[in-house]
Design a protein around this motif. Sequence first.
Motif, PDB file in Angstrom:
ATOM      1  N   ALA A 227      37.178  -2.591  23.436  1.00 40.04           N
ATOM      2  CA  ALA A 227      38.613  -2.350  23.684  1.00 40.04           C
ATOM      3  C   ALA A 227      38.818  -1.082  24.503  1.00 40.04           C
ATOM      4  O   ALA A 227      39.699  -1.019  25.364  1.00 40.04           O
ATOM      5  CB  ALA A 227      39.350  -2.249  22.356  1.00 40.04           C
ATOM      6  N   LYS A 228      37.962  -0.089  24.256  1.00 42.07           N
ATOM      7  CA  LYS A 228      38.109   1.186  24.993  1.00 42.07           C
ATOM      8  C   LYS A 228      37.958   0.967  26.503  1.00 42.07           C
ATOM      9  O   LYS A 228      38.693   1.529  27.303  1.00 42.07           O
ATOM     10  CB  LYS A 228      37.036   2.180  24.510  1.00 42.07           C
ATOM     11  CG  LYS A 228      37.576   3.124  23.444  1.00 42.07           C
ATOM     12  CD  LYS A 228      36.873   4.465  23.469  1.00 42.07           C
ATOM     13  CE  LYS A 228      35.424   4.347  23.322  1.00 42.07           C
ATOM     14  NZ  LYS A 228      34.567   4.710  22.348  1.00 42.07           N
TER      15      LYS A 228
ATOM     16  N   VAL B  73      41.064  -0.867  27.888  1.00 36.48           N
ATOM     17  CA  VAL B  73      42.208   0.045  28.024  1.00 36.48           C
ATOM     18  C   VAL B  73      42.007   0.958  29.226  1.00 36.48           C
ATOM     19  O   VAL B  73      42.928   1.165  30.029  1.00 36.48           O
ATOM     20  CB  VAL B  73      42.393   0.875  26.724  1.00 36.48           C
ATOM     21  CG1 VAL B  73      43.429   1.970  26.925  1.00 36.48           C
ATOM     22  CG2 VAL B  73      42.792  -0.039  25.569  1.00 36.48           C
TER      23      VAL B  73
ATOM     24  N   ILE C 110      46.716  -4.052  27.251  1.00 35.53           N
ATOM     25  CA  ILE C 110      46.362  -2.823  26.533  1.00 35.53           C
ATOM     26  C   ILE C 110      46.785  -2.934  25.068  1.00 35.53           C
ATOM     27  O   ILE C 110      46.008  -2.613  24.155  1.00 35.53           O
ATOM     28  CB  ILE C 110      47.019  -1.590  27.203  1.00 35.53           C
ATOM     29  CG1 ILE C 110      46.365  -1.363  28.567  1.00 35.53           C
ATOM     30  CG2 ILE C 110      46.908  -0.350  26.332  1.00 35.53           C
ATOM     31  CD1 ILE C 110      46.931  -0.223  29.366  1.00 35.53           C
ATOM     32  N   GLU C 111      48.010  -3.411  24.850  1.00 32.21           N
ATOM     33  CA  GLU C 111      48.519  -3.547  23.480  1.00 32.21           C
ATOM     34  C   GLU C 111      47.634  -4.460  22.636  1.00 32.21           C
ATOM     35  O   GLU C 111      47.169  -4.090  21.565  1.00 32.21           O
ATOM     36  CB  GLU C 111      49.952  -4.119  23.506  1.00 32.21           C
ATOM     37  CG  GLU C 111      51.029  -3.064  23.646  1.00 32.21           C
ATOM     38  CD  GLU C 111      50.796  -1.859  22.748  1.00 32.21           C
ATOM     39  OE1 GLU C 111      50.788  -2.063  21.519  1.00 32.21           O
ATOM     40  OE2 GLU C 111      50.597  -0.732  23.275  1.00 32.21           O
TER      41      GLU C 111
ATOM     42  N   SER D  14      44.640  -5.693  23.228  1.00 30.26           N
ATOM     43  CA  SER D  14      43.199  -5.455  23.165  1.00 30.26           C
ATOM     44  C   SER D  14      42.847  -4.505  22.014  1.00 30.26           C
ATOM     45  O   SER D  14      41.717  -4.457  21.548  1.00 30.26           O
ATOM     46  CB  SER D  14      42.683  -4.894  24.491  1.00 30.26           C
ATOM     47  OG  SER D  14      43.203  -3.603  24.679  1.00 30.26           O
ATOM     48  N   LYS D  15      43.853  -3.737  21.558  1.00 31.59           N
ATOM     49  CA  LYS D  15      43.601  -2.790  20.473  1.00 31.59           C
ATOM     50  C   LYS D  15      43.492  -3.515  19.130  1.00 31.59           C
ATOM     51  O   LYS D  15      42.980  -2.980  18.161  1.00 31.59           O
ATOM     52  CB  LYS D  15      44.728  -1.758  20.403  1.00 31.59           C
ATOM     53  CG  LYS D  15      44.681  -0.773  21.568  1.00 31.59           C
ATOM     54  CD  LYS D  15      45.883   0.148  21.511  1.00 31.59           C
ATOM     55  CE  LYS D  15      45.973   1.001  22.752  1.00 31.59           C
ATOM     56  NZ  LYS D  15      47.321   1.544  22.929  1.00 31.59           N
TER      57      LYS D  15
ATOM     58  N   GLN E 270      42.311  -6.737  16.602  1.00 28.19           N
ATOM     59  CA  GLN E 270      41.074  -7.520  16.469  1.00 28.19           C
ATOM     60  C   GLN E 270      41.309  -8.996  16.792  1.00 28.19           C
ATOM     61  O   GLN E 270      42.383  -9.531  16.542  1.00 28.19           O
ATOM     62  CB  GLN E 270      40.597  -7.402  15.021  1.00 28.19           C
ATOM     63  CG  GLN E 270      40.142  -5.988  14.673  1.00 28.19           C
ATOM     64  CD  GLN E 270      38.649  -5.923  14.583  1.00 28.19           C
ATOM     65  OE1 GLN E 270      38.069  -6.642  13.807  1.00 28.19           O
ATOM     66  NE2 GLN E 270      38.020  -5.082  15.389  1.00 28.19           N
TER      67      GLN E 270
END
Length: 461
Positions: free
Chosen positions: A204-205, A208, A414-415, A417-418, A420
């Motif tokens: 995820a990092k 983002v 971005i939202e 992907s944070k 699970q």
Amino acid sequence: MQIFKVMYKFYYKHAKIYDMENNFDTIVAIVTPLAYSSVGIIRISGSDSFKIANKIFSKNFIKRAINYGYILDSDKKRLDEVILLPFVSPHSYTGEDVIEIQTHGNPQILNAIMELIIKNGARPALRGEFTKRAFLNKRIDLSQAEAVADIIQSKSIKSAQSALNNLGGYLKNKINSIKKDLIELYSKVIASIDFPEDVSETDAKDIVSICNDKILEIDNILKAAKSHDFIRDGFNCCLIGRPNVGKSSLFNALLNYTRAIVTSVEGTTRDTIKEALNLEGYLINFIDTAGIRDKQNVDEVEKIGIDNSIDAIKNSDIVMFLFENSSGEIEKNLIELASDKKILYIKTKADINFNKPNSDAIEISSKTGFGIDKLKEKIVSVIKEMTPLESDYTTNKRQQTCLLRAKEALLNVIETSKMQDLADLYAMDLKAALISLDEITGEVLGDKILENIFNNFCIGK
Ligand SMILES: Nc1nc2c(ncn2[C@@H]2O[C@H](COP(=O)(O)OP(=O)(O)O)[C@@H](O)[C@H]2O)c(=O)[nH]1
Ligand SMILES: [Mg+2]
């Protein structure tokens, strides 16, 4: 890595709505304005253009050469003495075989030759059809095709120059570079969904960070948009002040001809008058207004004029406040109304008002011409301040909408992907972002959008 290549192909295969069959008929148009002039040009494009040209030209023409001869009608009578230029596919404007015929600029001759070419098998081109073919034949992308219309319609050299950058592929290359990283990311995400045993989920990092980078790049293009809107549409610059302060005189002095009526009678100017001027390549729309004074003592027409002057302030980018003796003559509420504009204070009639201005006002005399050049320089420097990103990317409204949609989709990525196990969801948003970017270069386009774009062209382009 192999899997990514597969996904890359997958993406493109599914991104394309239609497949082009490049079997177009042959089209013809008079490219130059239909008016009595020194030269007129007719352009033919398509697979039959050389065949048609050979039927109507007085001799066999040589490819890739300048051919001099005559156009002969069906009775072999001369229609005009011409220069014939053959462009061999793909090295032509449309990418197809193209013939350009330079005739004398007589509308009767041009129409007669046009008819003759149609009789020999071509059909009249639609608006923008030559450029559309250049796009469909993949000689240029959509942002370049739109740049052609922008160059033709530019009202200042600055605006034409930024359109020329896009014709050279400036915007296309930028969009493609943004797309490159996103396609790679999309491919990885899809691979992890379809082959979970072989490909692990993307961190995820990383998602983002890539999305944030791309949003930043998109924002930079959008930031430059405002500057370019100014450059394309011109800067509105209004002249505001009390009656008789010398607004109309200055307006005329700036334009260098008598456009507005000047008298010593207060309230002479009752309507706003707009006139464009090019200064150092920038388009400026000067707006002369009715003098603003207490509405109680004026008639109905002047009242409306005063309301229009207030609207002019609201719609301007630069407001010039004119006064004769001190800037205190200008009503405070007018200055407040212009608080988000660039303001220039101008002290008028320097030839009869000798006291020095108490502010950093520019002194002018429309009567003697004193200070007018200095004022023009000041206006240009204010404009330069307002357009710091001049060399950056030009976009039109359609392209800006696509960029905004792409940005929105990336924010969604971005939202999600944070959270699970939502790879399916952000994969969709990533694809949406890519499709929005593709619309700028024209990779995924419905026929309707294409039609809208090319309808803005003139016949012959
Ligand atoms: N001496 C002098 N008179 C001027 C100058 N500019 C304007 N005037 C005069 O001032 C009067 C009002 O000018 P005008 O431009 O119509 O002012 P407006 O009402 O603000 O548009 C006219 O009689 C002009 O001739 C100037 O620079 N010097
Ligand atoms: Mg006036």
